[in-house]
Scaffold this motif. Sequence first.
Motif, mmCIF file in Angstrom:
data_model
loop_
_atom_site.group_PDB
_atom_site.id
_atom_site.type_symbol
_atom_site.label_atom_id
_atom_site.label_comp_id
_atom_site.label_asym_id
_atom_site.label_seq_id
_atom_site.Cartn_x
_atom_site.Cartn_y
_atom_site.Cartn_z
ATOM 1 N N THR A 46 41.806 42.459 52.782
ATOM 2 C CA THR A 46 41.524 41.082 53.188
ATOM 3 C C THR A 46 40.123 40.742 52.714
ATOM 4 N N GLY A 47 39.822 39.473 52.674
ATOM 5 C CA GLY A 47 38.483 39.057 52.282
ATOM 6 C C GLY A 47 38.515 38.028 51.172
ATOM 7 N N GLU A 48 37.367 37.856 50.538
ATOM 8 C CA GLU A 48 37.212 36.783 49.555
ATOM 9 C C GLU A 48 37.429 37.217 48.114
ATOM 10 N N VAL A 49 37.430 38.526 47.835
ATOM 11 C CA VAL A 49 37.621 39.010 46.459
ATOM 12 C C VAL A 49 38.668 40.123 46.479
ATOM 13 N N HIS A 50 39.659 40.013 45.570
ATOM 14 C CA HIS A 50 40.764 40.981 45.521
ATOM 15 C C HIS A 50 41.040 41.398 44.088
ATOM 16 N N GLU A 51 41.503 42.631 43.943
ATOM 17 C CA GLU A 51 42.030 43.120 42.666
ATOM 18 C C GLU A 51 43.541 43.083 42.766
ATOM 19 N N TYR A 52 44.209 42.452 41.791
ATOM 20 C CA TYR A 52 45.664 42.342 41.809
ATOM 21 C C TYR A 52 46.167 42.314 40.372
ATOM 22 N N LEU A 53 46.906 43.343 39.987
ATOM 23 C CA LEU A 53 47.517 43.424 38.658
ATOM 24 C C LEU A 53 46.502 43.237 37.534
ATOM 25 N N GLY A 54 45.336 43.832 37.665
ATOM 26 C CA GLY A 54 44.306 43.741 36.635
ATOM 27 C C GLY A 54 43.418 42.516 36.728
ATOM 28 N N LEU A 55 43.750 41.610 37.619
ATOM 29 C CA LEU A 55 42.942 40.405 37.827
ATOM 30 C C LEU A 55 41.973 40.619 38.978
ATOM 31 N N THR A 56 40.817 40.009 38.890
ATOM 32 C CA THR A 56 39.940 39.894 40.051
ATOM 33 C C THR A 56 40.066 38.454 40.521
ATOM 34 N N ILE A 57 40.473 38.286 41.764
ATOM 35 C CA ILE A 57 40.708 36.956 42.325
ATOM 36 C C ILE A 57 39.597 36.663 43.318
ATOM 37 N N HIS A 58 38.899 35.560 43.095
ATOM 38 C CA HIS A 58 37.753 35.165 43.917
ATOM 39 C C HIS A 58 38.126 33.933 44.748
ATOM 40 N N TYR A 59 38.069 34.088 46.053
ATOM 41 C CA TYR A 59 38.300 32.968 46.969
ATOM 42 C C TYR A 59 36.997 32.499 47.594
ATOM 43 N N ASN A 60 35.860 32.904 47.037
ATOM 44 C CA ASN A 60 34.568 32.605 47.654
ATOM 45 C C ASN A 60 33.934 31.309 47.152
ATOM 46 N N LEU A 61 34.653 30.521 46.389
ATOM 47 C CA LEU A 61 34.163 29.214 45.954
ATOM 48 C C LEU A 61 34.859 28.138 46.783
ATOM 49 N N PRO A 62 34.130 27.340 47.531
ATOM 50 C CA PRO A 62 34.763 26.350 48.417
ATOM 51 C C PRO A 62 35.756 25.449 47.676
ATOM 52 N N GLY A 63 37.000 25.462 48.139
ATOM 53 C CA GLY A 63 38.040 24.610 47.575
ATOM 54 C C GLY A 63 38.573 25.067 46.235
ATOM 55 N N LYS A 64 38.195 26.272 45.770
ATOM 56 C CA LYS A 64 38.625 26.744 44.454
ATOM 57 C C LYS A 64 39.031 28.212 44.514
ATOM 58 N N VAL A 65 39.799 28.616 43.524
ATOM 59 C CA VAL A 65 40.137 30.021 43.311
ATOM 60 C C VAL A 65 39.787 30.339 41.869
ATOM 61 N N ALA A 66 39.116 31.463 41.639
ATOM 62 C CA ALA A 66 38.758 31.866 40.270
ATOM 63 C C ALA A 66 39.421 33.200 39.957
ATOM 64 N N PHE A 67 39.983 33.299 38.763
ATOM 65 C CA PHE A 67 40.603 34.524 38.273
ATOM 66 C C PHE A 67 39.771 35.033 37.100
ATOM 67 N N THR A 68 39.372 36.300 37.159
ATOM 68 C CA THR A 68 38.612 36.874 36.060
ATOM 69 C C THR A 68 39.211 38.206 35.656
ATOM 70 N N MET A 69 38.887 38.605 34.415
ATOM 71 C CA MET A 69 39.310 39.905 33.892
ATOM 72 C C MET A 69 38.167 40.487 33.051
ATOM 73 N N PHE A 70 36.949 40.417 33.568
ATOM 74 C CA PHE A 70 35.767 40.821 32.810
ATOM 75 C C PHE A 70 35.821 42.282 32.358
ATOM 76 N N LYS A 71 36.446 43.160 33.141
ATOM 77 C CA LYS A 71 36.458 44.566 32.771
ATOM 78 C C LYS A 71 37.287 44.836 31.509
ATOM 79 N N TYR A 72 38.078 43.859 31.083
ATOM 80 C CA TYR A 72 38.885 44.022 29.874
ATOM 81 C C TYR A 72 38.231 43.441 28.627
ATOM 82 N N LEU A 73 37.019 42.911 28.744
ATOM 83 C CA LEU A 73 36.343 42.321 27.590
ATOM 84 C C LEU A 73 35.795 43.340 26.613
ATOM 85 N N LYS A 74 35.656 44.590 27.030
ATOM 86 C CA LYS A 74 35.143 45.631 26.137
ATOM 87 C C LYS A 74 36.103 45.790 25.018
#
Length: 74
Positions: A46-74
Amino acid sequence: MEGEQLTCQFYVDDLKLSHVNQKVLDTFVEKLKSVFGKEDQLRKTTGEVHEYLGLTIHYNLPGKVAFTMFKYLK
């Protein structure tokens, strides 16, 4: 909560649940554990940041959800 949607996303053996009320989620997870948690323990985060299927999901932006995959940029 009556009238509120519980969203459940499945991918093989991974689930992502969301609802406006944490108690509804806790009750749903306990029901899942009673059926599917007998042989192997189910894990929950539970919480504001989760790892799911290689995605990092951020719920810590008011009214928004952000999906990142920075660890795959290498």
